[in-house]
Write a protein that holds these residues in place. Structure first.
Motif, PDB file in Angstrom:
ATOM      1  N   GLY A 240       7.946  -0.663 -10.185  1.00 58.90           N
ATOM      2  CA  GLY A 240       7.323  -1.676  -9.353  1.00 58.90           C
ATOM      3  C   GLY A 240       6.053  -1.163  -8.704  1.00 58.90           C
ATOM      4  O   GLY A 240       6.056  -0.090  -8.091  1.00 58.90           O
ATOM      5  N   THR A 241       4.969  -1.898  -8.857  1.00 59.27           N
ATOM      6  CA  THR A 241       3.686  -1.552  -8.244  1.00 59.27           C
ATOM      7  C   THR A 241       3.048  -2.812  -7.674  1.00 59.27           C
ATOM      8  O   THR A 241       3.475  -3.925  -7.970  1.00 59.27           O
ATOM      9  N   GLU A 242       2.024  -2.622  -6.861  1.00 60.90           N
ATOM     10  CA  GLU A 242       1.252  -3.738  -6.325  1.00 60.90           C
ATOM     11  C   GLU A 242      -0.209  -3.587  -6.724  1.00 60.90           C
ATOM     12  O   GLU A 242      -0.748  -2.477  -6.721  1.00 60.90           O
ATOM     13  N   LEU A 243      -0.836  -4.699  -7.057  1.00 55.11           N
ATOM     14  CA  LEU A 243      -2.278  -4.759  -7.201  1.00 55.11           C
ATOM     15  C   LEU A 243      -2.832  -5.314  -5.899  1.00 55.11           C
ATOM     16  O   LEU A 243      -2.498  -6.434  -5.497  1.00 55.11           O
ATOM     17  N   ARG A 244      -3.660  -4.519  -5.226  1.00 55.94           N
ATOM     18  CA  ARG A 244      -4.237  -4.926  -3.951  1.00 55.94           C
ATOM     19  C   ARG A 244      -5.757  -4.931  -4.045  1.00 55.94           C
ATOM     20  O   ARG A 244      -6.352  -4.233  -4.882  1.00 55.94           O
ATOM     21  N   VAL A 245      -6.359  -5.712  -3.165  1.00 57.58           N
ATOM     22  CA  VAL A 245      -7.815  -5.789  -3.068  1.00 57.58           C
ATOM     23  C   VAL A 245      -8.205  -5.519  -1.627  1.00 57.58           C
ATOM     24  O   VAL A 245      -7.585  -6.052  -0.692  1.00 57.58           O
ATOM     25  N   CYS A 246      -9.221  -4.689  -1.440  1.00 57.51           N
ATOM     26  CA  CYS A 246      -9.730  -4.374  -0.107  1.00 57.51           C
ATOM     27  C   CYS A 246     -11.180  -4.847   0.011  1.00 57.51           C
ATOM     28  O   CYS A 246     -11.999  -4.573  -0.880  1.00 57.51           O
ATOM     29  N   ARG A 247     -11.473  -5.567   1.079  1.00 61.82           N
ATOM     30  CA  ARG A 247     -12.857  -5.938   1.379  1.00 61.82           C
ATOM     31  C   ARG A 247     -13.496  -4.760   2.113  1.00 61.82           C
ATOM     32  O   ARG A 247     -13.111  -4.418   3.235  1.00 61.82           O
ATOM     33  N   LEU A 248     -14.471  -4.121   1.480  1.00 60.27           N
ATOM     34  CA  LEU A 248     -14.998  -2.868   1.993  1.00 60.27           C
ATOM     35  C   LEU A 248     -15.747  -3.034   3.309  1.00 60.27           C
ATOM     36  O   LEU A 248     -15.835  -2.082   4.091  1.00 60.27           O
ATOM     37  N   ALA A 249     -16.284  -4.208   3.566  1.00 58.95           N
ATOM     38  CA  ALA A 249     -17.065  -4.406   4.782  1.00 58.95           C
ATOM     39  C   ALA A 249     -16.240  -4.227   6.044  1.00 58.95           C
ATOM     40  O   ALA A 249     -16.731  -3.703   7.045  1.00 58.95           O
ATOM     41  N   ASP A 250     -14.974  -4.664   6.025  1.00 65.35           N
ATOM     42  CA  ASP A 250     -14.170  -4.575   7.241  1.00 65.35           C
ATOM     43  C   ASP A 250     -12.800  -3.946   7.026  1.00 65.35           C
ATOM     44  O   ASP A 250     -12.018  -3.811   7.971  1.00 65.35           O
ATOM     45  N   GLY A 251     -12.466  -3.564   5.779  1.00 65.65           N
ATOM     46  CA  GLY A 251     -11.190  -2.894   5.532  1.00 65.65           C
ATOM     47  C   GLY A 251     -10.017  -3.826   5.354  1.00 65.65           C
ATOM     48  O   GLY A 251      -8.891  -3.364   5.138  1.00 65.65           O
ATOM     49  N   ALA A 252     -10.230  -5.139   5.442  1.00 61.64           N
ATOM     50  CA  ALA A 252      -9.127  -6.073   5.239  1.00 61.64           C
ATOM     51  C   ALA A 252      -8.629  -5.980   3.793  1.00 61.64           C
ATOM     52  O   ALA A 252      -9.425  -5.897   2.858  1.00 61.64           O
ATOM     53  N   SER A 253      -7.298  -5.988   3.610  1.00 58.96           N
ATOM     54  CA  SER A 253      -6.753  -5.867   2.257  1.00 58.96           C
ATOM     55  C   SER A 253      -5.546  -6.774   2.100  1.00 58.96           C
ATOM     56  O   SER A 253      -4.901  -7.162   3.085  1.00 58.96           O
ATOM     57  N   TRP A 254      -5.228  -7.115   0.863  1.00 60.64           N
ATOM     58  CA  TRP A 254      -4.122  -8.013   0.587  1.00 60.64           C
ATOM     59  C   TRP A 254      -3.592  -7.761  -0.819  1.00 60.64           C
ATOM     60  O   TRP A 254      -4.279  -7.196  -1.671  1.00 60.64           O
ATOM     61  N   THR A 255      -2.359  -8.206  -1.040  1.00 61.48           N
ATOM     62  CA  THR A 255      -1.722  -8.055  -2.346  1.00 61.48           C
ATOM     63  C   THR A 255      -2.082  -9.238  -3.224  1.00 61.48           C
ATOM     64  O   THR A 255      -1.975 -10.395  -2.808  1.00 61.48           O
TER      65      THR A 255
END
Length: 665
Positions: A240-255
């Motif tokens: 089991g793994t997650e693909l996540r994305v991080c918005r580099l401008a403010d560090g916000a991330s989500w799955t």
């Protein structure tokens, strides 16, 4: 049968395949990259102690070695490593040096210079999965600090890059990892842990922390988002793994995709708003398209086939989007074929190329793809394919001297059903020699692969030809738990390691005898690492084998979990169960050694960080105490998987002599 063949005892046939031929083959070609007519890849050099170099083939077809001894481009992240270099267009290559695990820039025509500082202790900071973008090297960093291991995604500036070329938060926005995660402190520098190497280098910037493991850092086309795969103990990346994305401008991330029971791999940005990815949510690793900000991933070509392999090494992409909108993919069951997928229509067309199988790694410049192809009579080779006309050009072979095809065994995929009624998959390699033949059923060796979450393929392998050309057949078994046949087949081993793999190995021996192929009194079993565990366990609990050969095998579970490297330190939880002395004693070979009634050969590297030498030593001592014939052969300086030509040659010669002895020849 040819009239020129003479009848000779099995295992004694004259063969043109020598131990040195086998030992000096196995260049372990890896991680190709392509830019126009230029191609790069890594290859190991058994004749140079297993050193890994970077090879470049220019537009004129001239091949050159970029990295001279003693430099070695090999990363120790997860101990199994992975992609250890990346091309910097117009400048050279960046690479991880094996000796100190630092990142270096190798300028075109120049000498390596360090990009990262020297850590406080040797090899305490390690790098892998390299991506060069906008004057930065993005990668996974592994930190070793007093027995604690942690990982993060970092960026390292290349010489000449300006601060403005590095993505960062707008004025007034705190930098660092996403909220809710922990950030490791910057490492210090030292001037003495790597004599002879300069100690300069810039401290990497840490972007993502908080998970146990990371893979596939990849930037969006506009450079504003970072996608990555992550997972935590006790899971392995095929669990089991997650693909996540991080918005580099403010560090916000989500799955974006994945979870505890879904293995997601290999993200690739289609555009700023969507990603391609591999997921096994259907029960097979298939290719999907998903929106970054929500939505259900859409299968591009749903099939009961695999489009990827297990993530043992970082940095291998199993597909490659092309400039014309198609995607070059690898797909199949038990092996992978090269095809072109139209992501709009969902159609998949295989390319007609002279390679039956491919390693799960592709690279592209938008038109040509480069991969590692093979066939029953073709060794693993770096191959460049023009997707416009399907023309394939072979750039480098894994093996130098290939014997006449008459000495190479035909390969046949077979299915085996044992007493349990389950099917198991295997590849059959019969004894083959134009000069000799035997009388009656032949001796055979059942090969069991390592992992155990891995699989064998039907590629030309001089090691197998070494045995088959001498009159010893090989059955290469993909027991239940192997990859290549879907998640359900992989999951057969969950909680059943030492049971399913052993039952399938015994079924393989019984099938060989039942088909009249093998003499039931002359069937041996051999394997390495997890395969070594299966060898020992099978010899402990069955009389199906005349002997067993274990290369750096696991013999006892609690000690293995306590002493192995971090990546696999919780693997046994899934394979057998959380630590339980009663359960472990019912499975582990060391506790069942009283059941061994056949000779055994154990081979072990004394510098193995994955399966420490104590595992083989303890089993050898237990056999000696019981008076069971056992040869225990150790090799100084060898780790997990023998790399030196002299070691491989000596091990193979010893193994052949062992078979000749136990088969009474």
């Amino acid at each position: 049968m040819s009239p020129e063949q003479v009848v000779l005892p099995y295992a004694t046939w004259p063969s043109p395949v020598s131990t040195s031929d086998v030992a000096r083959s196995g260049l372990r070609l890896g991680f190709p990259m392509v830019l126009g007519e230029e191609v790069w890849w890594t290859e190991d050099r058994p004749a140079e102690g297993g050193r890994t170099t970077i090879v470049h083939r220019d537009a004129d077809g001239v091949r050159s070695e970029l990295l001279n001894a003693p430099w070695s481009a090999r990363t120790r992240v997860h101990e199994y490593g992975g992609r250890s270099y990346a091309v910097v267009p117009g400048q050279g290559v960046v690479f991880v040096n094996f000796a100190d695990q630092r990142l270096y820039l190798l300028p075109t025509g120049g000498e390596p210079r360090p990009l990262t500082p020297e850590p406080k202790s040797p090899s305490a900071l390690r790098y892998a999965d390299l991506l060069v973008r906008d004057g930065q090297v993005w990668c996974v960093r592994e930190r070793h600090d007093g027995g604690r291991v942690s990982r993060s995604i970092v960026s390292v500036p290349l010489p000449g890059s300006s601060p403005g070329s590095r993505p960062g938060p707008p004025p007034g926005t705190p930098s660092g990892p996403p909220p809710g995660t922990s950030s490791g402190s910057p490492s210090g520098t030292s001037s003495s842990s790597s004599p002879g190497l300069p100690s300069e280098g810039e401290e990497p910037r840490e972007w993502i922390t908080g998970h146990d493991f990371y893979a596939f850092p990849t930037l969006s086309p506009d450079g504003e988002h970072l996608a990555f795969v992550c997972w935590d103990h006790p899971r392995m990346p095929w669990n089991g793994t997650e693909l996540r994305v991080c918005r580099l401008a403010d560090g916000a991330s989500w799955t974006v995709a994945g979870g505890v029971d879904e293995s997601v791999l290999a993200p690739h940005w289609r555009d700023e708003l969507s990603l391609y990815l591999i997921s096994d949510s259907s029960g097979w690793w298939n290719l999907y398209l998903t929106e970054v900000h929500g939505g259900t991933p859409r299968a591009l070509h749903g099939a009961d086939e695999e489009f990827a392999g297990p993530l043992w090494q970082l940095g291998a992409m199993p597909y490659a989007p092309l400039d014309d909108g198609n995607i070059a993919v690898l797909h199949g069951r038990g092996g992978l074929r090269l095809g072109l997928l139209d992501p709009v229509r969902g159609t998949l067309t295989d390319l007609t190329v002279p390679y039956d199988g491919w390693e799960p790694v592709l690279a592209t410049d938008g038109r040509a793809v480069v991969g590692i192809g093979y066939g029953p009579a073709v060794p693993r080779s770096i191959v460049r394919v023009d997707t416009a006309d399907g023309q394939a050009g072979e750039l480098r072979r894994d093996a130098g001297r290939i014997p006449d095809a008459a000495y190479l065994p035909p390969v046949r995929a077979v299915e085996i059903r044992g007493r349990s009624g389950r099917e198991a998959h295997a590849f059959l390699y019969p004894p083959t020699n134009p000069e000799a033949r035997g009388e009656g059923p032949a001796p055979y060796v059942v090969f069991v692969h390592g992992g155990p979450t891995g699989h064998s393929v039907g590629a030309l392998d001089l090691e197998k030809a070494f045995f088959t050309s001498r009159g010893i057949g090989v059955l290469d078994l993909n027991y239940g738990g192997s990859t290549g046949y879907g998640r359900a087949y992989r999951e057969r081993l969950r909680g059943r390691w030492g049971v399913v793999d052993v039952e399938d190995s015994v079924a393989a021996a019984e099938w060989l005898a039942g088909e009249g192929l093998a003499d039931p009194a002359r069937i041996a079993i051999r394997g390495g690492s997890a395969g070594g565990w299966t060898v020992m366990a099978a010899c402990c609990t069955s009389d199906a084998f005349a002997g067993g050969v274990s290369y750096y095998g696991v013999s006892t579970l609690a000690a293995f979990s306590a002493t192995t490297h971090d990546f696999e330190s919780r693997y046994v939880d899934w394979l057998v169960g959380p630590q339980d002395p009663i359960l472990y004693a019912a499975r582990e070979p060391l506790a069942l050694v009283a059941g061994v009634n056949c000779p055994m050969l154990l081979l072990q590297g004394l510098s193995d960080p994955v399966v420490p030498p104590e595992q083989s030593q303890a089993f050898a001592d237990a056999l000696a105490e019981r008076g069971v014939p056992c040869t225990y052969l150790t090799f100084e300086g060898e780790a997990h998987g023998f790399r030196r030509a002299e070691t491989r040659s000596a091990a193979l010669a010893t193994e052949l002599a062992f078979y000749q002895q136990i088969f009474h020849l």
